[in-house]
Design an enzyme around this catalytic site. Structure first.
Site, PDB file in Angstrom:
ATOM      1  N   ASP A 147       1.044  -1.436   0.359  1.00 59.05           N
ATOM      2  CA  ASP A 147      -0.364  -0.030   0.157  1.00 59.05           C
ATOM      3  C   ASP A 147       0.940   1.186  -0.226  1.00 59.05           C
ATOM      4  O   ASP A 147       2.169   1.229  -0.548  1.00 59.05           O
ATOM      5  CB  ASP A 147      -0.827   0.022   1.562  1.00 59.05           C
ATOM      6  N   ASP A 269      -0.228  -4.368  16.011  1.00 57.41           N
ATOM      7  CA  ASP A 269       0.422  -5.418  16.046  1.00 57.41           C
ATOM      8  C   ASP A 269       1.465  -3.959  16.189  1.00 57.41           C
ATOM      9  O   ASP A 269       0.962  -2.584  16.315  1.00 57.41           O
ATOM     10  CB  ASP A 269       1.114  -5.486  14.918  1.00 57.41           C
ATOM     11  N   CYS A 307       0.990  -9.805  38.908  1.00 59.18           N
ATOM     12  CA  CYS A 307       1.648 -10.460  36.988  1.00 59.18           C
ATOM     13  C   CYS A 307       2.118 -12.147  37.175  1.00 59.18           C
ATOM     14  O   CYS A 307       2.709 -11.898  38.149  1.00 59.18           O
ATOM     15  CB  CYS A 307       2.285  -9.675  36.328  1.00 59.18           C
ATOM     16  N   CYS A 312       8.122 -11.173  36.535  1.00 58.28           N
ATOM     17  CA  CYS A 312       7.355 -10.641  38.236  1.00 58.28           C
ATOM     18  C   CYS A 312       7.824 -11.800  38.862  1.00 58.28           C
ATOM     19  O   CYS A 312       7.851 -11.925  40.113  1.00 58.28           O
ATOM     20  CB  CYS A 312       5.870 -10.362  37.624  1.00 58.28           C
ATOM     21  N   HIS A 338       8.104  -8.941  29.988  1.00 58.22           N
ATOM     22  CA  HIS A 338       6.733  -8.872  30.870  1.00 58.22           C
ATOM     23  C   HIS A 338       6.289  -7.565  30.590  1.00 58.22           C
ATOM     24  O   HIS A 338       4.672  -7.864  30.014  1.00 58.22           O
ATOM     25  CB  HIS A 338       7.607  -7.187  32.309  1.00 58.22           C
TER      26      HIS A 338
END
Lengths: 380, 380
Positions: A147, A269, A307, A312, A338
């Site tokens: 594109d 993304d 987490c 973590c 992380h």
């Protein structure tokens, strides 16, 4: 068809939806975030770590891989998967955006992009056909049409010309894809049209007529205000076919992912989780923390006690700060792990919320936590 | 005593021996190679990867850790182990060598080293007592005495003065160690004396009289010819107590490890496998290869088809070369993993050969493979 998409659940309070997309190298559950593996590696992480963090699909950059190591090398491995030891699905971009942003661009013509490599100045011609051929060499599960990107802000005439060229290129991409793959790998069209509603509609309609395996919104996150991006998604996503995956390219912050999922986006993304990790910025439900901050020097707590990522579970903020301040390689790795984990879990949480039709509640909690983070940020 | 050493096997054709050394954080089998984790991380690797490669014990640098993050931080974790998430034994050096090689050294006196930090120019005084205290803060399994290093070549008078100072400091180190640890962690003395046989003997004898948990040869691998280093080991190691571990500091190449194990050394550390990995140099039984070499560009083979490390099991030379040429973070990690694995396996192979009393055969095979490598190198 190997690349089949089905919507499996819908939110009753928003346009958010959950789905499944079957690809050559596996099935992915949407909404999904795709970590960016520019040069055949998600910087600093092993494929095993990506899988451990819940990664279903990664993105490779056609422009970068075409220049280095090049198709001659990738061909020996019958594609990017074996070359980089990643067995899951891969989406590749068309190369157009990097030509636009990185290469020394000499010319855009009807034929394609003439450009010089940012590495060695060598001259190349990237046509729609060439982009598809390179992506076929990469054995990409999801091939993107070439594109033409434009800058923000842009005049309407410029946006219109770019979208029309993008449409003509999309038809050429589809021809090459049909000819060379027999339709095995998926091919996505990219909606352009700048920030103009009528142009986005024209683009979406033209691409829908060409009939692609999925559709992306390109030309977002190029400097426009957040609300403008959300608006473009709000009026563009619903006019794309309901039964096809919808992908917003190069976006964004955690908040962006929530707002755009709410507007019906299925795929994302962004380099943000990995790039920001390397700059010491870590994502948590309460907002971001900067690990270089002196307050972390003696903090024995993990980045986020709730987490479950390997970073973590095993390392304190004090250690992570020490690694970061010492510019240790392990710093980039633990931070990236992380942040990727955070992004992936955010998408999983949203998917779950859609499946249980409590997306509104999810959104409320998400913003509550972020607002609590005002305090948290100061503490951090 | 928690730090107990026993020799479990001896080679009948050389002075090579196998042993076991019980330390606070576990038992290690010798001969052993200790990867260097300068700043509380073996650069680029996770503790899990180190364990996977067979690492039993790592080395930490007192000078570096004292300056950054400092004892205030490490103390919160009751030592380096919890801080860096390494549960096995750790040996720390005394800091003397880095003061000598990195810091802006203002003065050596009877009291200790006055120096300025290489990071921020801050002024510090490193006495024997201080070195032990810092190493106790790190909760090191093996604490090293502060010694005075000299350059090569050195006049005999200089070597003699340095060894005498080292001996006096060793006594002060031992006093502090006894007072502060009650002898829980091991304390090693360091033999100095340059390349002078009579001085090395004087040093070894004086330290033996002080009675340490183990003994190291310092001041080697400082630019002297290989054969000279082997000679120093040959005449110094046998006069150290048979029932104590013998450690050669900062050495060396795979050949050095073989030659010095044959002369009775039990322990080694060196930055070579990790540093060279980051420069693209990879160790194999047939010699080293440089992964940047163009010949690897299209090579689908692993570094060494007989190697069982994660890098060799999963990645080709072509991919490793691509990562290296692209300066990708994963390059340093996969290369380091392979080299550390190579060093550790070499030590395991030697240990096995000693236990089965076929060290001579091992040596023959080792050199045969290396010589075959002449061909291999060219091919690589």
């Amino acid at each position: 068809m190997l690349h089949q998409f089905k919507v499996t659940a819908k939110s009753s309070t928003s346009k958010a939806r959950a789905g499944e997309l079957q690809l050559v190298h596996g099935r992915i559950k949407t909404p999904v975030f795709m970590p960016v593996g520019t040069l055949g590696t998600v910087k600093s992480l092993s494929p095993e770590e990506l899988i451990g963090a819940g990664t279903q699909i990664i993105l490779g950059n056609t422009y970068h891989l075409y220049l280095r190591p090049g198709c001659q090398v990738i061909d020996l491995f019958s594609g990017l998967h074996d070359f980089m030891h990643w067995k899951g699905p891969i989406l590749t971009d068309s190369g157009g955006f990097q030509v636009f942003s990185l290469a020394k661009l000499s010319k855009i013509t009807e034929q394609g992009f003439s450009f010089q490599s940012h590495i060695d100045g060598s001259k190349h011609l990237l046509t729609p056909e060439k982009s598809i051929e390179v992506q076929i060499c990469l054995n990409s599960d999801i091939i993107m049409c070439l594109d033409q990107c434009i800058q923000y802000p842009a005049e309407k005439k410029e946006a219109e010309d770019a979208l029309n060229l993008t449409t003509r290129w999309a038809a050429r991409c589809k021809n090459t894809w049909q000819e060379k793959t027999g339709g095995k790998n998926a091919l996505f069209g990219i909606v352009q049209g700048g920030m103009f509603e009528d142009l986005r509609k024209i683009s979406a309609q033209a691409l829908t007529e060409l009939d692609f395996s999925g559709y992306a919104l390109g030309g977002l996150s190029v400097g426009e205000p957040n609300e403008m991006m959300y608006d473009v998604a709000e009026y563009s996503l619903p006019i794309l076919p309901e039964n096809k995956p919808k992908y917003i390219m190069g976006v964004g912050t955690p908040k962006d992912l929530v707002e755009l999922t709410a507007r019906g986006a299925d795929m994302f993304d962004c380099v943000m989780p990995s790039r920001n990790a390397r700059n010491g910025q870590l994502f948590t439900r309460y907002g971001t923390i900067n690990i270089s901050n002196a307050v972390h020097k003696t903090d024995k707590n993990p980045i986020d006690p709730e987490c479950g990522c390997c970073t973590c579970l095993n390392y304190s903020r004090a250690y992570l700060r020490h690694l970061y301040m010492s510019k240790e390689l392990l710093s980039y790795r633990l931070n990236t792990l992380h942040n990727i984990h955070y992004y992936i879990k955010l998408m999983e949480t949203m998917r779950q919320a859609v499946c249980e039709d409590r997306f509104e509640e999810f959104q409320k909690n998400f913003y509550n936590d972020l607002n609590q983070g005002e305090k948290y940020e100061k503490k951090s």
